[in-house]
Design an enzyme around this catalytic site. Structure first.
Site, PDB file in Angstrom:
ATOM      1  N   LYS A 143     -16.121 -43.454 -16.292  1.00  0.00           N
ATOM      2  CA  LYS A 143     -15.035 -42.204 -16.312  1.00  0.00           C
ATOM      3  C   LYS A 143     -14.432 -41.931 -17.681  1.00  0.00           C
ATOM      4  O   LYS A 143     -14.046 -40.815 -18.005  1.00  0.00           O
ATOM      5  CB  LYS A 143     -14.026 -42.283 -15.333  1.00  0.00           C
ATOM      6  CG  LYS A 143     -14.491 -42.179 -13.776  1.00  0.00           C
ATOM      7  CD  LYS A 143     -13.734 -41.698 -12.954  1.00  0.00           C
ATOM      8  CE  LYS A 143     -14.253 -41.681 -11.662  1.00  0.00           C
ATOM      9  NZ  LYS A 143     -13.252 -41.310 -10.621  1.00  0.00           N
ATOM     10  N   LYS A 194     -26.210 -41.794  -7.525  1.00  0.00           N
ATOM     11  CA  LYS A 194     -25.229 -41.726  -6.408  1.00  0.00           C
ATOM     12  C   LYS A 194     -25.007 -40.367  -5.940  1.00  0.00           C
ATOM     13  O   LYS A 194     -24.771 -39.600  -6.762  1.00  0.00           O
ATOM     14  CB  LYS A 194     -23.929 -42.555  -6.551  1.00  0.00           C
ATOM     15  CG  LYS A 194     -22.739 -42.288  -6.207  1.00  0.00           C
ATOM     16  CD  LYS A 194     -21.794 -43.046  -6.443  1.00  0.00           C
ATOM     17  CE  LYS A 194     -20.249 -42.279  -6.598  1.00  0.00           C
ATOM     18  NZ  LYS A 194     -19.144 -42.638  -5.921  1.00  0.00           N
ATOM     19  N   LYS A 242     -19.409 -35.723  -5.991  1.00  0.00           N
ATOM     20  CA  LYS A 242     -18.804 -34.616  -6.002  1.00  0.00           C
ATOM     21  C   LYS A 242     -18.752 -33.974  -7.151  1.00  0.00           C
ATOM     22  O   LYS A 242     -19.127 -32.765  -7.415  1.00  0.00           O
ATOM     23  CB  LYS A 242     -17.204 -34.532  -5.688  1.00  0.00           C
ATOM     24  CG  LYS A 242     -16.844 -35.058  -4.513  1.00  0.00           C
ATOM     25  CD  LYS A 242     -15.306 -35.501  -4.264  1.00  0.00           C
ATOM     26  CE  LYS A 242     -15.115 -36.215  -3.169  1.00  0.00           C
ATOM     27  NZ  LYS A 242     -13.957 -37.353  -3.636  1.00  0.00           N
TER      28      LYS A 242
HETATM   29  P1  ATP Z   1     -17.538 -38.824  -6.172  1.00  0.00           P
HETATM   30  O1  ATP Z   1     -17.888 -39.838  -7.155  1.00  0.00           O
HETATM   31  O2  ATP Z   1     -18.594 -38.438  -5.443  1.00  0.00           O
HETATM   32  O3  ATP Z   1     -16.369 -37.959  -6.955  1.00  0.00           O
HETATM   33  P2  ATP Z   1     -15.593 -40.885  -5.168  1.00  0.00           P
HETATM   34  O4  ATP Z   1     -16.414 -42.003  -5.456  1.00  0.00           O
HETATM   35  O5  ATP Z   1     -14.649 -40.139  -6.174  1.00  0.00           O
HETATM   36  O6  ATP Z   1     -16.482 -39.478  -5.167  1.00  0.00           O
HETATM   37  P3  ATP Z   1     -13.709 -40.834  -3.069  1.00  0.00           P
HETATM   38  O7  ATP Z   1     -13.381 -39.522  -2.336  1.00  0.00           O
HETATM   39  O8  ATP Z   1     -12.617 -41.441  -3.839  1.00  0.00           O
HETATM   40  O9  ATP Z   1     -15.033 -40.520  -3.852  1.00  0.00           O
HETATM   41  O10 ATP Z   1     -14.327 -42.014  -2.257  1.00  0.00           O
HETATM   42  C1  ATP Z   1     -13.964 -42.209  -0.820  1.00  0.00           C
HETATM   43  C2  ATP Z   1     -15.186 -43.063  -0.412  1.00  0.00           C
HETATM   44  O11 ATP Z   1     -16.388 -42.976  -0.502  1.00  0.00           O
HETATM   45  C3  ATP Z   1     -15.025 -44.482  -0.925  1.00  0.00           C
HETATM   46  O12 ATP Z   1     -14.924 -45.528  -0.319  1.00  0.00           O
HETATM   47  C4  ATP Z   1     -16.379 -44.657  -1.899  1.00  0.00           C
HETATM   48  O13 ATP Z   1     -16.765 -45.748  -2.144  1.00  0.00           O
HETATM   49  C5  ATP Z   1     -17.114 -43.782  -0.888  1.00  0.00           C
HETATM   50  N1  ATP Z   1     -18.263 -43.191  -1.574  1.00  0.00           N
HETATM   51  C6  ATP Z   1     -18.524 -42.171  -2.570  1.00  0.00           C
HETATM   52  N2  ATP Z   1     -19.678 -41.704  -2.829  1.00  0.00           N
HETATM   53  C7  ATP Z   1     -20.372 -42.443  -1.986  1.00  0.00           C
HETATM   54  C8  ATP Z   1     -21.916 -42.493  -1.889  1.00  0.00           C
HETATM   55  N3  ATP Z   1     -22.848 -41.615  -2.869  1.00  0.00           N
HETATM   56  N4  ATP Z   1     -22.369 -43.148  -1.010  1.00  0.00           N
HETATM   57  C9  ATP Z   1     -21.637 -44.079  -0.245  1.00  0.00           C
HETATM   58  N5  ATP Z   1     -20.184 -44.176  -0.589  1.00  0.00           N
HETATM   59  C10 ATP Z   1     -19.816 -43.318  -1.264  1.00  0.00           C
END
Ligand code: ATP
Ligand code: LTN
Length: 334
Positions: free
Chosen positions: A117, A198, A201
């Site tokens: 990040k 992965k 968002k």
């Molecule tokens: P992004 O990377 O999409 O912005 P994030 O990791 O910040 O998302 P959060 O909303 O903080 O997403 O995460 C909520 C939960 O979803 C966490 O437990 C995270 O590990 C899980 N998660 C996020 N992306 C994935 C994915 N592609 N597959 C499985 N689990 C996920």
């Protein structure tokens, strides 16, 4: 009669936007199931959402309510679980300060998420570096036994265990060492457009990410145009990341085993298989979408849930912080 002691779960998803299928299948869908067997603290880590400025404060207030509505639409039940906003319970940031004082700073610089990040950013705030300590505080404040998260958060839970151990050794036995709880299927749902990445968002290619609450015809189109591999056959393999991802999605959404999906769709071509995946995803999401639309209009209901969760969580947090402050040499807590 003695009350049965349930193990404790603490977890949350950042209010940074709308949930995608990765958040749901990798995390929230399992939280929904676990809430009946554990005492669950599902919170909204809104202080974490300040770590990548700039952001719009008014938007953050809105997405905090939206995240709660999404939690509820996904089946988290305020009668069974404690739902609250991190910023409304005093103790998270206080405990983070205490924990930060016993962690070597080098360990923070080595965190994978910090490295990812902070790359290519003009401004990297200290909060981004400090983020895993605040996450550890979120977990240890409630003495969690178990932290259900997606694969990407495992390192943060390991750091939390390390911090708990350091504290226990430096002062005296205080914290339970929490276990990460990571699902075997869907721990990492991949982008539909680049199945080596992965689902996220923040992906610039919006066609790779299925949002739970987007129109169903957009969902259908995105799944139908998912990138697959040359060749044929519906089975998982490292050479077939696209089909493997779709098989996992279908297994996750229908609560079936990957092997059963492979068996069931053996003779299908890619096009027909994608249609089945799209239909199953849409059928599952439709009632949730309807529920979300109702909930998001009712802010006073959402506020009441946060108030109730906050009162409960605050009591637990006070208990833990009084203990911690006494152990680290403060005169009293608050
Ligand atoms: P992004 O990377 O999409 O912005 P994030 O990791 O910040 O998302 P959060 O909303 O903080 O997403 O995460 C909520 C939960 O979803 C966490 O437990 C995270 O590990 C899980 N998660 C996020 N992306 C994935 C994915 N592609 N597959 C499985 N689990 C996920
Ligand atoms: N870092 C997590 C969100 C988060 C969390 C937590 C998850 C903050 N505090 C405590 C579990 C337990 C994320 O980005 N998904």
């Amino acid at each position: 009669m003695e009350k049965e002691h349930k193990q404790i779960i603490v977890t949350g998803a950042q209010p940074t936007g709308m949930f995608h299928l990765g958040n749901y299948l990798g995390a929230v869908k399992n939280w929904q199931r676990l809430q009946y067997d554990y005492e669950c603290f599902f919170f909204i880590p809104n202080l974490h959402s300040m770590t990548c400025p700039p952001y719009v404060p008014a938007e953050l207030r809105k997405t905090t309510y939206s995240l709660l509505a999404q939690y509820l639409a996904c089946g988290l039940d305020p009668k069974v679980s404690h739902l609250f906003a991190q910023s409304e319970v005093i103790g998270h940031t206080e405990l983070a300060w205490v924990l930060g004082c016993i962690l070597p700073v080098g360990q923070l610089f080595r965190m994978t998420q910090f490295k990812a990040k902070s790359q290519d950013k003009d401004f990297v705030g200290s909060g981004l570096l400090y983020y895993p300590i605040l996450m550890a505080a979120d977990i240890l404040l409630y003495n969690a036994d178990c932290v259900p998260v997606g694969e990407d958060q495992k390192q943060h839970v390991e750091l939390t265990r390390d911090l708990a151990q350091r504290f226990n050794q430096t002062f005296s036995e205080t914290f339970v060492l929490p276990e990460p709880y990571i699902m075997k299927t869907c721990a990492r749902v991949h982008s539909l457009q680049d199945p080596t990445k992965k689902m996220s968002k923040s992906d610039a290619n919006k066609n790779g990410t299925i949002l739970l609450f987007e129109p169903v015809d957009a969902i259908y189109k995105k799944i139908k145009s998912a990138v697959t591999d040359s060749g044929s056959g519906i089975f998982c393999s490292p050479e077939k990341p696209g089909i493997t991802n779709l098989i996992e999605i279908l297994a996750g959404i229908t609560d079936r085993r990957v092997e059963d999906i492979e068996d069931l769709y053996k003779g299908y071509n890619y096009g027909d298989f994608k249609r089945c995946v799209a239909e199953a995803v849409i059928e599952h999401l439709k009632p949730m979408q309807k529920r979300y639309e109702e909930l998001i209009k009712d802010q006073s209901y959402l506020r009441a849930i946060l108030d109730e969760g906050k009162a409960f969580a605050q009591e637990r947090a006070n208990r833990m912080m009084s203990k911690v402050y006494r152990k680290v040499g403060m005169l009293q807590y608050g």
